[in-house]
Design an enzyme around this catalytic site. Structure first.
Site, PDB file in Angstrom:
ATOM      1  N   ARG A   1     -24.639  -7.389  27.236  1.00  0.00           N
ATOM      2  CA  ARG A   1     -24.739  -7.159  28.690  1.00  0.00           C
ATOM      3  C   ARG A   1     -25.720  -8.103  29.367  1.00  0.00           C
ATOM      4  O   ARG A   1     -26.342  -7.775  30.366  1.00  0.00           O
ATOM      5  CB  ARG A   1     -25.096  -5.700  29.033  1.00  0.00           C
ATOM      6  CG  ARG A   1     -23.945  -4.712  29.050  1.00  0.00           C
ATOM      7  CD  ARG A   1     -23.316  -4.431  27.720  1.00  0.00           C
ATOM      8  NE  ARG A   1     -24.234  -4.071  26.665  1.00  0.00           N
ATOM      9  CZ  ARG A   1     -24.667  -2.840  26.428  1.00  0.00           C
ATOM     10  NH1 ARG A   1     -24.288  -1.851  27.174  1.00  0.00           N
ATOM     11  NH2 ARG A   1     -25.480  -2.605  25.408  1.00  0.00           N
TER      12      ARG A   1
ATOM     13  N   ASP B 100      -4.089 -21.155  12.399  1.00  0.00           N
ATOM     14  CA  ASP B 100      -3.421 -22.440  12.171  1.00  0.00           C
ATOM     15  C   ASP B 100      -1.994 -22.275  11.668  1.00  0.00           C
ATOM     16  O   ASP B 100      -1.483 -23.103  10.915  1.00  0.00           O
ATOM     17  CB  ASP B 100      -4.222 -23.311  11.172  1.00  0.00           C
ATOM     18  CG  ASP B 100      -5.682 -23.372  11.537  1.00  0.00           C
ATOM     19  OD1 ASP B 100      -5.981 -23.672  12.703  1.00  0.00           O
ATOM     20  OD2 ASP B 100      -6.540 -23.107  10.667  1.00  0.00           O
ATOM     21  N   GLU B 101      -1.333 -21.204  12.083  1.00  0.00           N
ATOM     22  CA  GLU B 101       0.030 -20.937  11.612  1.00  0.00           C
ATOM     23  C   GLU B 101       1.082 -21.798  12.320  1.00  0.00           C
ATOM     24  O   GLU B 101       2.254 -21.768  11.943  1.00  0.00           O
ATOM     25  CB  GLU B 101       0.394 -19.450  11.828  1.00  0.00           C
ATOM     26  CG  GLU B 101      -0.397 -18.456  10.997  1.00  0.00           C
ATOM     27  CD  GLU B 101      -1.640 -17.963  11.717  1.00  0.00           C
ATOM     28  OE1 GLU B 101      -1.997 -18.560  12.761  1.00  0.00           O
ATOM     29  OE2 GLU B 101      -2.274 -17.011  11.243  1.00  0.00           O
ATOM     30  N   GLY B 102       0.660 -22.498  13.363  1.00  0.00           N
ATOM     31  CA  GLY B 102       1.633 -23.305  14.118  1.00  0.00           C
ATOM     32  C   GLY B 102       2.097 -22.578  15.367  1.00  0.00           C
ATOM     33  O   GLY B 102       3.212 -22.780  15.844  1.00  0.00           O
ATOM     34  N   LYS B 103       1.227 -21.752  15.915  1.00  0.00           N
ATOM     35  CA  LYS B 103       1.578 -20.985  17.123  1.00  0.00           C
ATOM     36  C   LYS B 103       1.867 -21.897  18.305  1.00  0.00           C
ATOM     37  O   LYS B 103       2.726 -21.609  19.121  1.00  0.00           O
ATOM     38  CB  LYS B 103       0.424 -20.046  17.522  1.00  0.00           C
ATOM     39  CG  LYS B 103       0.087 -19.007  16.489  1.00  0.00           C
ATOM     40  CD  LYS B 103      -1.092 -18.163  16.939  1.00  0.00           C
ATOM     41  CE  LYS B 103      -2.434 -18.866  16.894  1.00  0.00           C
ATOM     42  NZ  LYS B 103      -2.957 -19.150  15.565  1.00  0.00           N
TER      43      LYS B 103
ATOM     44  N   PRO C 113     -11.226 -29.666   5.766  1.00  0.00           N
ATOM     45  CA  PRO C 113     -10.045 -29.378   4.940  1.00  0.00           C
ATOM     46  C   PRO C 113      -9.821 -27.872   4.898  1.00  0.00           C
ATOM     47  O   PRO C 113     -10.771 -27.106   4.763  1.00  0.00           O
ATOM     48  CB  PRO C 113     -10.425 -29.888   3.539  1.00  0.00           C
ATOM     49  CG  PRO C 113     -11.797 -30.431   3.628  1.00  0.00           C
ATOM     50  CD  PRO C 113     -12.326 -30.259   5.010  1.00  0.00           C
TER      51      PRO C 113
ATOM     52  N   LYS D 170       3.306 -24.760  18.608  1.00  0.00           N
ATOM     53  CA  LYS D 170       4.705 -25.223  18.696  1.00  0.00           C
ATOM     54  C   LYS D 170       5.617 -24.079  19.149  1.00  0.00           C
ATOM     55  O   LYS D 170       6.504 -24.281  19.988  1.00  0.00           O
ATOM     56  CB  LYS D 170       5.166 -25.751  17.325  1.00  0.00           C
ATOM     57  CG  LYS D 170       6.657 -25.965  17.292  1.00  0.00           C
ATOM     58  CD  LYS D 170       7.202 -26.448  15.993  1.00  0.00           C
ATOM     59  CE  LYS D 170       8.698 -26.156  15.948  1.00  0.00           C
ATOM     60  NZ  LYS D 170       9.385 -26.743  14.808  1.00  0.00           N
TER      61      LYS D 170
ATOM     62  N   VAL E 153      -9.634 -28.813  15.141  1.00  0.00           N
ATOM     63  CA  VAL E 153     -10.856 -28.837  15.955  1.00  0.00           C
ATOM     64  C   VAL E 153     -11.999 -29.489  15.193  1.00  0.00           C
ATOM     65  O   VAL E 153     -12.674 -30.380  15.681  1.00  0.00           O
ATOM     66  CB  VAL E 153     -11.245 -27.402  16.392  1.00  0.00           C
ATOM     67  CG1 VAL E 153     -12.616 -27.384  17.054  1.00  0.00           C
ATOM     68  CG2 VAL E 153     -10.208 -26.846  17.356  1.00  0.00           C
TER      69      VAL E 153
ATOM     70  N   GLY F 223      -7.409 -24.462  18.153  1.00  0.00           N
ATOM     71  CA  GLY F 223      -6.815 -25.790  18.270  1.00  0.00           C
ATOM     72  C   GLY F 223      -5.317 -25.672  18.113  1.00  0.00           C
ATOM     73  O   GLY F 223      -4.838 -25.374  17.030  1.00  0.00           O
ATOM     74  N   HIS F 224      -4.591 -25.821  19.206  1.00  0.00           N
ATOM     75  CA  HIS F 224      -3.138 -25.736  19.146  1.00  0.00           C
ATOM     76  C   HIS F 224      -2.555 -27.136  19.306  1.00  0.00           C
ATOM     77  O   HIS F 224      -2.828 -27.808  20.290  1.00  0.00           O
ATOM     78  CB  HIS F 224      -2.600 -24.844  20.274  1.00  0.00           C
ATOM     79  CG  HIS F 224      -2.928 -23.394  20.074  1.00  0.00           C
ATOM     80  ND1 HIS F 224      -2.623 -22.426  20.983  1.00  0.00           N
ATOM     81  CD2 HIS F 224      -3.521 -22.770  19.050  1.00  0.00           C
ATOM     82  CE1 HIS F 224      -3.024 -21.260  20.526  1.00  0.00           C
ATOM     83  NE2 HIS F 224      -3.582 -21.444  19.357  1.00  0.00           N
ATOM     84  N   THR F 225      -1.794 -27.555  18.313  1.00  0.00           N
ATOM     85  CA  THR F 225      -1.215 -28.893  18.387  1.00  0.00           C
ATOM     86  C   THR F 225       0.248 -28.785  18.800  1.00  0.00           C
ATOM     87  O   THR F 225       0.999 -28.008  18.223  1.00  0.00           O
ATOM     88  CB  THR F 225      -1.305 -29.577  17.006  1.00  0.00           C
ATOM     89  OG1 THR F 225      -2.655 -29.464  16.566  1.00  0.00           O
ATOM     90  CG2 THR F 225      -0.922 -31.041  17.080  1.00  0.00           C
TER      91      THR F 225
ATOM     92  N   THR G  72     -16.926 -22.539  13.544  1.00  0.00           N
ATOM     93  CA  THR G  72     -16.541 -23.857  14.069  1.00  0.00           C
ATOM     94  C   THR G  72     -17.717 -24.518  14.797  1.00  0.00           C
ATOM     95  O   THR G  72     -17.559 -25.610  15.355  1.00  0.00           O
ATOM     96  CB  THR G  72     -15.364 -23.726  15.059  1.00  0.00           C
ATOM     97  OG1 THR G  72     -15.762 -22.859  16.125  1.00  0.00           O
ATOM     98  CG2 THR G  72     -14.132 -23.148  14.385  1.00  0.00           C
TER      99      THR G  72
ATOM    100  N   GLN H 258      -6.731 -18.108  17.124  1.00  0.00           N
ATOM    101  CA  GLN H 258      -7.142 -17.652  15.798  1.00  0.00           C
ATOM    102  C   GLN H 258      -6.025 -16.754  15.237  1.00  0.00           C
ATOM    103  O   GLN H 258      -4.872 -17.080  15.437  1.00  0.00           O
ATOM    104  CB  GLN H 258      -8.506 -16.937  15.826  1.00  0.00           C
ATOM    105  CG  GLN H 258      -9.679 -17.886  16.036  1.00  0.00           C
ATOM    106  CD  GLN H 258      -9.942 -18.175  17.497  1.00  0.00           C
ATOM    107  OE1 GLN H 258      -9.922 -17.287  18.327  1.00  0.00           O
ATOM    108  NE2 GLN H 258     -10.191 -19.418  17.809  1.00  0.00           N
TER     109      GLN H 258
END
Ligand code: IMP
Length: 428
Positions: A137, A13-16, A298, A18, A294, A40-42, A123, A218
């Site tokens: 396998r 959630d570092e903001g990748k 919190p 953007k 996602v 979850g990429h916003t 998640t 992640q």
């Protein structure tokens, strides 16, 4: 500049999203290499907010190819629903998306397995059990899903095993295996046109001079091998995963960009030495809107962790670090930064390999002065308050890695790129 990995340097959630979106214009292809719809990429573009889970953020750029690599686990229902909502927002998904024929298929019974056995606060998307089947396998890959002749038998064998496990655990619910098989046969026909050998697609594109951005999901500290095991995800989220998860060799990677928040967050259980369990933690959560994109959970919030950043830079070979959400710290009088850990009477700079060892360390903080001036939207480094520049310079010198890009808000233009840096040269 040609092929670049962009990945999270902390616990996600570092903001990748953007950052990937912002620099996407320099690439022809954006490829995801691991994870699934647990990510979850916003991305905020004007008044439109896009939340991407499985599909690489590059899809938002018309004409760019977006690739779901072999390292992912794909829930077709989640994929199709994401495709539908992007299509409704005007994105040409069907035209731009390619899916690896070697990516593994996630089934609803993977979620059932996760509900029975989750011990770390996942998640709940069934990601781990799907990767378990891959390593065991017995998983079914995209190519298997599309194989009209053999899919039913492969599915029945896997489903019978899950049914037996669920019964052994006393799970009363009906797994609806017949219905699932029919649904997946229908999904296969909708997905078929996009499935191909993406390793070949990517390698041929690189050979032809095309540029690829590898988009991590992640983050490093959630990497199955190098993260805070067992409180990790089930895939290789660090830089090495970009090669195994796409079939592109390490010799084709030219640079690695890490993304870290100006503080630290994590979701779910596991050690987190710099966690702020006081009102400051609540304040960061409120100002940074730190709730999972996602799951809505919190996020746990705390201070920047130098030993973690250094370890992450080493593991990934990070060339340049992007620091995001600097503006979230705007109102603080003092900002603690963890410079080392104390374990018993000793100071250590390494991250202990066991949960018990890591939970036992105490962070040693240095407090830096805050700037108490709004930085939201600042786009030139020299326009940052002097204390904010000193904060960035401090992180840079302590972490031992260039910080050349700073995000000061969710919008594309709320970004600083420091001229003359390696990062600026990469994207010039
Ligand atoms: P899983 O990936 O669902 O198996 O969850 C394993 C761990 O990774 C849990 O602690 C999750 O909270 C965490 N996790 C998975 N995906 C993300 C993400 O995109 N951001 C932050 N944490 C994540």
């Amino acid at each position: 500049m040609s092929n670049v990995i962009i990945l999270g340097a902390q616990w996600g959630d570092e903001g990748k999203g953007k950052i990937v979106d912002l620099f996407c214009g320099h690439f022809d292809i954006v490829a995801r290499y691991q994870g699934g719809h647990n990510a979850g990429h916003t991305v905020q573009i004007g008044d439109k907010k896009f939340v991407l889970k499985l599909i690489p953020s590059g899809i938002l750029h018309p004409g760019k190819r977006a690739v779901i690599g072999n390292g992912l686990v794909v829930d077709p229902a989640a994929l199709l629903s994401e495709m539908e909502s992007l299509t409704a927002m005007g994105v040409n998904v069907a035209e731009q998306l390619s899916i690896s024929n070697r990516a593994h298929v996630l089934f609803p019974f993977h979620r059932t397995m996760e509900r029975m056995l989750d011990a770390i606060g996942t998640t709940s998307r069934g990601i781990g059990p799907c990767y378990e089947d891959k390593a065991g396998r017995r998983g079914i890959r995209m190519a298997g899903l599309l194989d009209r002749e053999h899919f039913a038998a492969q599915f029945d064998a896997l489903a019978a095993e899950k049914d037996a496990v669920a019964r052994a655990f006393g799970v009363a619910e009906d797994l609806n295996l017949g219905q699932i098989r029919a649904e997946y046969e229908a999904f296969a026909e909708r997905i078929r046109p996009m499935v191909c050998d993406t390793a070949r697609l990517l390698n041929e594109a690189i050979r032809d001079g095309k540029r690829v951005m590898f988009e991590g999901a992640q983050a490093t500290m959630l990497d199955l091998d190098h993260g805070t095991y067992p409180f990790v995800t089930s895939s290789s989220a660090s830089a090495g995963g970009a090669c195994t998860g796409t079939g592109v060799p390490p010799t084709s990677i030219d640079a690695i960009i890490g993304v870290a928040k100006a503080y630290t967050t994590r979701v779910g259980g596991g050690p987190f030495p710099t966690e702020a369990l006081d009102v400051m933690g609540d304040e960061i959560r409120r100002r940074g809107n730190e709730f999972g994109s996602v799951t809505g959970r919190p996020r746990r919030c705390g201070w920047f962790d130098i030993p973690l950043a250094r370890y992450s830079a080493m593991l990934n070979g990070i060339d340049s670090l992007v620091v995001t959400k600097l503006d979230v710290l705007d109102e603080l009088e003092k900002i603690p930064v963890c410079v080392t850990y104390r374990s018993g009477r000793h100071e250590i700079t390494e991250m202990p390999a066991t949960t018990r060892g890591f939970e036992a360390v105490e962070p040693v903080f240095e407090c830096l002065p805050g700037w108490r001036t709004p930085t939201l939207g600042v786009s030139r480094y020299e326009d940052l308050p002097v204390e904010a520049r000193e904060y960035v310079a401090y992180l840079e010198s302590r972490a031992g890695v260039e910080i050349a890009c700073i995000s000061t808000g969710p919008e594309r233009n709320q970004t600083i790129v420091r001229p003359g840096t390696r990062f600026a040269k990469l994207f010039s």
